[in-house]
Design an enzyme around this catalytic site. Structure first.
Site, PDB file in Angstrom:
ATOM      1  N   LYS A 183      40.549  44.235  35.222  1.00 57.97           N
ATOM      2  CA  LYS A 183      39.753  44.282  36.480  1.00 57.97           C
ATOM      3  C   LYS A 183      40.298  43.440  37.504  1.00 57.97           C
ATOM      4  CE  LYS A 183      37.055  41.769  38.312  1.00 57.97           C
ATOM      5  NZ  LYS A 183      37.145  41.956  39.773  1.00 57.97           N
ATOM      6  N   GLU A 259      43.675  30.121  34.012  1.00 57.59           N
ATOM      7  CA  GLU A 259      44.188  29.551  34.746  1.00 57.59           C
ATOM      8  C   GLU A 259      43.195  29.265  35.976  1.00 57.59           C
ATOM      9  OE1 GLU A 259      47.154  28.482  35.087  1.00 57.59           O
ATOM     10  OE2 GLU A 259      47.975  29.370  33.111  1.00 57.59           O
ATOM     11  N   CYS A 293      46.345  27.963  44.360  1.00 58.93           N
ATOM     12  CA  CYS A 293      45.584  26.858  43.521  1.00 58.93           C
ATOM     13  C   CYS A 293      46.547  25.705  43.677  1.00 58.93           C
ATOM     14  CB  CYS A 293      45.735  27.708  42.010  1.00 58.93           C
ATOM     15  SG  CYS A 293      47.146  28.095  41.449  1.00 58.93           S
ATOM     16  N   GLU A 390      38.564  22.379  46.982  1.00 54.33           N
ATOM     17  CA  GLU A 390      39.664  23.281  47.245  1.00 54.33           C
ATOM     18  C   GLU A 390      39.669  23.660  48.588  1.00 54.33           C
ATOM     19  OE1 GLU A 390      39.976  26.154  44.027  1.00 54.33           O
ATOM     20  OE2 GLU A 390      42.055  25.914  44.127  1.00 54.33           O
TER      21      GLU A 390
HETATM   22  P1  NAP Z   1      36.930  33.893  41.600  1.00 53.84           P
HETATM   23  O1  NAP Z   1      36.009  34.079  42.774  1.00 53.84           O
HETATM   24  O2  NAP Z   1      36.695  33.132  40.533  1.00 53.84           O
HETATM   25  O3  NAP Z   1      37.305  35.489  41.068  1.00 53.84           O
HETATM   26  C1  NAP Z   1      38.500  35.540  40.262  1.00 53.84           C
HETATM   27  C2  NAP Z   1      38.249  36.986  39.636  1.00 53.84           C
HETATM   28  O4  NAP Z   1      36.982  36.859  38.786  1.00 53.84           O
HETATM   29  C3  NAP Z   1      37.979  37.859  40.563  1.00 53.84           C
HETATM   30  O5  NAP Z   1      38.557  39.246  39.955  1.00 53.84           O
HETATM   31  C4  NAP Z   1      36.462  38.081  40.370  1.00 53.84           C
HETATM   32  O6  NAP Z   1      36.206  39.555  40.895  1.00 53.84           O
HETATM   33  C5  NAP Z   1      36.102  37.785  39.002  1.00 53.84           C
HETATM   34  N1  NAP Z   1      34.795  37.555  38.953  1.00 53.84           N
HETATM   35  C6  NAP Z   1      33.838  36.779  39.898  1.00 53.84           C
HETATM   36  N2  NAP Z   1      32.726  36.442  39.462  1.00 53.84           N
HETATM   37  C7  NAP Z   1      33.000  37.220  38.200  1.00 53.84           C
HETATM   38  C8  NAP Z   1      31.936  37.179  36.783  1.00 53.84           C
HETATM   39  N3  NAP Z   1      30.704  36.881  37.103  1.00 53.84           N
HETATM   40  N4  NAP Z   1      32.266  37.842  35.638  1.00 53.84           N
HETATM   41  C9  NAP Z   1      33.520  38.294  35.613  1.00 53.84           C
HETATM   42  N5  NAP Z   1      34.478  38.287  36.461  1.00 53.84           N
HETATM   43  C10 NAP Z   1      34.217  37.690  37.842  1.00 53.84           C
HETATM   44  O7  NAP Z   1      38.142  33.300  42.363  1.00 53.84           O
HETATM   45  P2  NAP Z   1      38.868  33.876  43.663  1.00 53.84           P
HETATM   46  O8  NAP Z   1      38.223  33.355  44.801  1.00 53.84           O
HETATM   47  O9  NAP Z   1      39.190  35.263  43.422  1.00 53.84           O
HETATM   48  O10 NAP Z   1      40.379  33.194  43.640  1.00 53.84           O
HETATM   49  C11 NAP Z   1      40.461  31.773  43.993  1.00 53.84           C
HETATM   50  C12 NAP Z   1      40.468  30.859  42.751  1.00 53.84           C
HETATM   51  O11 NAP Z   1      41.399  31.079  41.877  1.00 53.84           O
HETATM   52  C13 NAP Z   1      40.724  29.373  43.388  1.00 53.84           C
HETATM   53  O12 NAP Z   1      40.034  28.661  42.707  1.00 53.84           O
HETATM   54  C14 NAP Z   1      42.171  29.031  42.905  1.00 53.84           C
HETATM   55  O13 NAP Z   1      42.527  27.922  42.796  1.00 53.84           O
HETATM   56  C15 NAP Z   1      42.263  30.023  41.655  1.00 53.84           C
HETATM   57  N6  NAP Z   1      43.406  30.262  41.296  1.00 53.84           N
HETATM   58  C16 NAP Z   1      43.960  29.696  40.172  1.00 53.84           C
HETATM   59  C17 NAP Z   1      45.401  29.979  39.734  1.00 53.84           C
HETATM   60  C18 NAP Z   1      45.829  29.344  38.543  1.00 53.84           C
HETATM   61  O14 NAP Z   1      47.314  29.715  38.056  1.00 53.84           O
HETATM   62  N7  NAP Z   1      45.562  28.201  38.330  1.00 53.84           N
HETATM   63  C19 NAP Z   1      46.282  31.081  40.419  1.00 53.84           C
HETATM   64  C20 NAP Z   1      45.322  31.552  41.651  1.00 53.84           C
HETATM   65  C21 NAP Z   1      44.308  31.333  41.986  1.00 53.84           C
HETATM   66  P3  NAP Z   1      35.809  39.566  42.565  1.00 53.84           P
HETATM   67  O15 NAP Z   1      36.887  39.812  42.985  1.00 53.84           O
HETATM   68  O16 NAP Z   1      34.917  41.190  42.373  1.00 53.84           O
HETATM   69  O17 NAP Z   1      34.586  38.707  42.770  1.00 53.84           O
END
Ligand code: NAP
Length: 487
Positions: A183, A259, A293, A390
């Site tokens: 997804k 991650e 991140c 963040e």
């Molecule tokens: P997010 O809101 O947690 O979303 C990440 C993924 O999870 C998206 O595909 C999202 O879908 C999905 N998702 C959201 N709610 C969900 C649920 N209830 N059940 C299952 N899946 C769900 O994060 P983001 O805003 O996309 O990304 C930013 C975050 O990612 C930041 O905190 C960043 O630090 C972190 N990040 C970490 C790394 C690492 O390697 N540690 C790398 C990159 C980013 P939708 O898009 O449809 O909401």
């Protein structure tokens, strides 16, 4: 010649891909993908739901045994071919990525090179999956230890690195012999659809990788976790969503790789080489407009060099060109959506209300597009929200410190532990600080730690497991031991 965006989008497989076939969502619905620089709708992919999720995981389960039996060399050749195709088509993948996510084209090209490298790295890892054979200590048994694919995997990625976050998962999953249901992020699904088409062209058999795009993540991922057919979930995204998925996975005892979010400290010691430190902080802060991140969230500067550092950083930030990432010459693109600008604006306002000083930027421009200017904040107080949140935007928050112990204490004063940075000309001081930093990765005189050949990942609430590097494939392998009595 690079095709136009309209031609690239028109040529994409659209909808949901299950068992090697593109289909509409069972509901017939679609959702919009917007260009964050212009507000223009560039595509309307299928809006999948529970019925699509069920068909995808059924397919992954049905193909697992056959795929696991495919020779490692064949799996490696698919990955190698995918690496070559991505490299050949870097310009058009970059254009597609910039159009849905906003980053400047030069950065998007850099991400294609970085993301493709995971396919090459894991192509080289696939034939090297190892086992072990030995006698038990008492001599009564032979132990044969093998590594097997963990089984059907759920892959979930964020929007900020639309290619690299998924090639970092698909690469090792293919190398290990796992089938996958995927997804992508709602805001940036197009690069993912491109990659799926490309993997098919590279020879990936039908049914190994199914993709369900959706505007309602839980309605797809929930059924996958509860299906009883998935054996692993690999997630990149926020700590908040990651924790919720961990709870859900616990019910079925799924293996997980997480991650998650970061709050990286960037320490500038009094003996730092200022040019090195400035290059590094620009890379760590401004890569991806700060939407990473690994982004330097709290920039801790020794008080004796603070004025010099702040002045030169402000100069560099002021010199950056903000604009549509697709225009040549743009250094800083738009943030991904309006809500992202709102969040950054609120954090800056909060810091200023508590006493921070704006050295440049700090005011959101009018639309169109979700832009926020490069911003430097000095004298950020320790109770400001940016200290624990963040920022995910182009805002450099400067905090003074007086000695190394205080810098380490401030750096570790967070629930996150993804990456930390330390700038010093002294190897002894750098190592001493790096050893005390609570983080999975440390950049020592560099602002860039991501490398497919290195283990990427965090400790504390930044995650579980590592992606890339020699251990990256282990996230997708199970250990089996066969005991044979010696007669
Ligand atoms: P997010 O809101 O947690 O979303 C990440 C993924 O999870 C998206 O595909 C999202 O879908 C999905 N998702 C959201 N709610 C969900 C649920 N209830 N059940 C299952 N899946 C769900 O994060 P983001 O805003 O996309 O990304 C930013 C975050 O990612 C930041 O905190 C960043 O630090 C972190 N990040 C970490 C790394 C690492 O390697 N540690 C790398 C990159 C980013 P939708 O898009 O449809 O909401």
């Amino acid at each position: 010649m690079t095709r136009s965006l309209a031609d690239i989008v028109a040529g994409l497989g659209t909808g949901i891909r299950i068992d090697g076939r593109w289909r509409d969502a069972a509901s017939g619905g679609t959702f919009d993908v917007e260009n964050p620089a212009t507000g223009e709708i560039i595509a309307t992919p299928a809006d999948g739901g529970a019925a699509d999720a069920a068909a995808a995981i059924d397919s992954a389960a049905a193909h697992q045994r056959g795929w696991a039996a495919t020779p490692a060399r064949d799996r490696a050749e698919i990955l190698r071919r995918a690496y070559e195709l991505l490299t050949e088509r870097a310009d058009e993948v970059a254009l597609l990525m910039t159009s849905e996510m906003g980053k400047p084209l030069a950065e998007a090209r850099g991400e294609v090179a970085y993301g493709a490298e995971f396919f090459r790295w894991f192509a080289e890892e696939a034939p090297r999956i190892r086992g072990d054979a030995r006698r038990s200590p008492d001599g009564a048994s032979r132990f044969i230890v093998t590594q097997e694919p963990v089984g059907p995997c759920i892959l979930i990625t964020p929007w900020n690195f639309p290619l690299a976050m998924i090639s970092r998962k698909i690469g090792p999953a293919i190398a290990a012999g796992c089938t996958m249901v995927y997804k992508p992020a709602r805001l940036t699904p197009l690069t993912s659809l491109y990659v799926v088409d490309l993997l098919t062209e590279a020879g990936l058999p039908d049914g190994v990788l199914s993709v369900v795009t959706t505007s309602s993540a839980g309605s797809v991922v929930g059924p996958w976790i509860e299906s009883g057919k998935a054996r692993k979930l690999s997630f990149t995204g926020s700590t908040e969503v990651g924790k919720s998925l961990l709870e859900q996975c616990a019910r079925g005892v799924l293996r997980t790789s997480m991650e998650l979010g970061g709050n990286a400290p960037f320490i500038v010691c009094r003996d730092a080489d200022m040019d090195v430190a400035l290059d590094a902080v620009m890379a760590a802060k401004m890569r991806n407009m700060g939407e990473a991140c690994t982004s330097a969230n709290r920039i801790l500067v020794h008080r004796s060099v603070l004025d010099d550092f702040a002045g030169r950083l402000t100069q560099r930030m002021t010199n950056l060109t903000v604009g549509d990432g697709a225009a040549e010459g743009t250094d800083v693109g738009p943030l991904v959506e309006a809500a992202a600008v709102d969040k950054v604006d609120e954090l800056v306002t909060d810091a200023v209300d508590r006493g921070a000083h704006v050295l440049c930027g700090g005011a959101r421009p009018d639309g169109p597009g979700h832009f926020y200017p490069p911003t430097v904040l000095a004298d950020v107080p320790r109770d400001a929200r940016v200290m624990e949140t963040e920022i995910f935007g182009p805002v450099a928050a400067l905090i003074p410190f007086d000695d190394d112990d205080e810098a380490v204490r401030l750096a570790n004063d967070t629930e996150f532990g993804l990456v930390s940075y330390v700038m010093t000309e002294s190897v002894d001081r750098g190592f001493a600080i790096a050893e005390q930093l609570e983080a999975g990765m440390v950049g020592f005189n560099t602002g860039l730690v991501s490398n497919p050949a290195a283990p990427f990942g965090g400790i504390k609430q930044s995650g579980l497991g590592r992606e890339g590097g020699p251990t990256g494939i282990e996230e997708f392998l199970e250990t089996k031991y066969v005991s044979i009595p010696v007669r």
